[in-house]
Write a protein that holds these residues in place. Structure first.
Motif, PDB file in Angstrom:
ATOM      1  N   SER A  54       0.843  -1.194   0.000  1.00  0.00           N
ATOM      2  CA  SER A  54       0.000   0.000   0.000  1.00  0.00           C
ATOM      3  C   SER A  54       0.877   1.243   0.000  1.00  0.00           C
ATOM      4  O   SER A  54       2.037   1.204   0.394  1.00  0.00           O
TER       5      SER A  54
ATOM      6  N   LEU B 235      -7.754  10.197   9.012  1.00  0.00           N
ATOM      7  CA  LEU B 235      -6.998   8.953   8.930  1.00  0.00           C
ATOM      8  C   LEU B 235      -6.041   8.812  10.106  1.00  0.00           C
ATOM      9  O   LEU B 235      -5.200   9.688  10.342  1.00  0.00           O
TER      10      LEU B 235
ATOM     11  N   ASP C 225      -6.232  -3.532   1.214  1.00  0.00           N
ATOM     12  CA  ASP C 225      -5.660  -2.260   1.647  1.00  0.00           C
ATOM     13  C   ASP C 225      -6.616  -1.702   2.697  1.00  0.00           C
ATOM     14  O   ASP C 225      -7.824  -1.647   2.453  1.00  0.00           O
TER      15      ASP C 225
ATOM     16  N   TYR D  16      -8.483   7.416  -2.551  1.00  0.00           N
ATOM     17  CA  TYR D  16      -7.856   6.858  -1.348  1.00  0.00           C
ATOM     18  C   TYR D  16      -6.394   6.486  -1.584  1.00  0.00           C
ATOM     19  O   TYR D  16      -5.716   6.039  -0.671  1.00  0.00           O
TER      20      TYR D  16
ATOM     21  N   TYR E  19      -7.802   1.188   5.751  1.00  0.00           N
ATOM     22  CA  TYR E  19      -7.768   2.573   6.217  1.00  0.00           C
ATOM     23  C   TYR E  19      -8.690   2.685   7.422  1.00  0.00           C
ATOM     24  O   TYR E  19      -9.860   2.311   7.338  1.00  0.00           O
TER      25      TYR E  19
ATOM     26  N   TYR F 163      -4.891   5.317  10.864  1.00  0.00           N
ATOM     27  CA  TYR F 163      -4.129   4.103  10.588  1.00  0.00           C
ATOM     28  C   TYR F 163      -4.354   3.726   9.132  1.00  0.00           C
ATOM     29  O   TYR F 163      -5.462   3.790   8.619  1.00  0.00           O
ATOM     30  N   ARG F 164      -3.272   3.300   8.505  1.00  0.00           N
ATOM     31  CA  ARG F 164      -3.350   2.690   7.179  1.00  0.00           C
ATOM     32  C   ARG F 164      -2.239   1.669   7.122  1.00  0.00           C
ATOM     33  O   ARG F 164      -1.144   1.884   7.634  1.00  0.00           O
TER      34      ARG F 164
ATOM     35  N   ALA G 278      -5.403   3.956  -3.077  1.00  0.00           N
ATOM     36  CA  ALA G 278      -5.318   2.509  -2.843  1.00  0.00           C
ATOM     37  C   ALA G 278      -4.416   1.881  -3.900  1.00  0.00           C
ATOM     38  O   ALA G 278      -4.424   2.296  -5.057  1.00  0.00           O
TER      39      ALA G 278
END
Length: 185
Positions: free
Chosen positions: A6, A134, A124, A117, A126, A136-137, A119
């Motif tokens: 990601s 946001l 993936d 996003y 989010y 956490y990713r 992505a």
């Protein structure tokens, strides 16, 4: 099986809005509809990716564990169905039924939501807080097809728990890894 990471969208980014068709109910669903009071998890997945198949059971467990605590969940498939017909809305419906998805499974036909996003892969993940920022990713956990590590959702669960307890997120968020999104040409 290609391994793409990601792109790690900038923390603090406001959740891009969307309105898409749910392949399961055939109803229009927006970010507002899936938003949770505590936070919202947006997942980019698809039907055919071995990485997604590997984590499907944990995705269902995780969603069932946390939606009762005030989190909203949604999955989006953005793959090019002309070249990957196994990711078509009809197949999305079958996949959702087979896995008992407790979250909407939306079809991003134009791929505009995936682009918004940033992505890159399936899966993936989010996590947005209650203000849709946001926090956490990255990856679900360290498990990958064939590596012998069982899925437990550890990384995403820790991030959800941090939101619940008002604690800071980990600084060392690891990117998710999986098949690349199948972009239209």
């Amino acid at each position: 099986m290609a391994r793409i990471e990601s792109k790690m969208l900038l923390l603090g980014t406001k959740a891009p809005d969307f309105t898409l068709i749910d392949a399961v109910t055939n109803k229009v669903v927006s970010l507002k509809d899936v938003r949770g009071e505590k936070g919202t998890v947006v997942m980019f997945i698809c039907n055919h990716c071995p990485f997604v198949k590997h984590v499907n059971e944990e995705l269902v467990r995780l969603c069932n564990d946390y939606r009762v605590t005030g989190f909203g969940f949604v999955a989006i498939s953005s793959n090019d169905v002309e070249n990957y017909p196994e990711d078509s809305p009809a197949e999305m419906w079958r996949t959702a039924q087979k896995n008992s998805y407790p979250f909407p499974y939306l079809y991003d036909e134009t791929q505009e939501v995936a682009k918004a996003y940033d992505a890159a892969c399936t899966p993936d993940f989010y996590l947005f807080d209650g203000e849709l920022k946001l926090v956490y990713r990255g990856q679900l956990d360290n498990s990958r097809p064939g590596n012998g590590i069982p899925t437990n959702g550890r990384d995403l669960r820790e991030a959800l728990d941090s939101v619940l307890s008002n604690n800071p997120q980990r600084k060392d968020q690891k990117p998710s890894m999986g098949c690349n999104i199948k972009w239209k040409k």
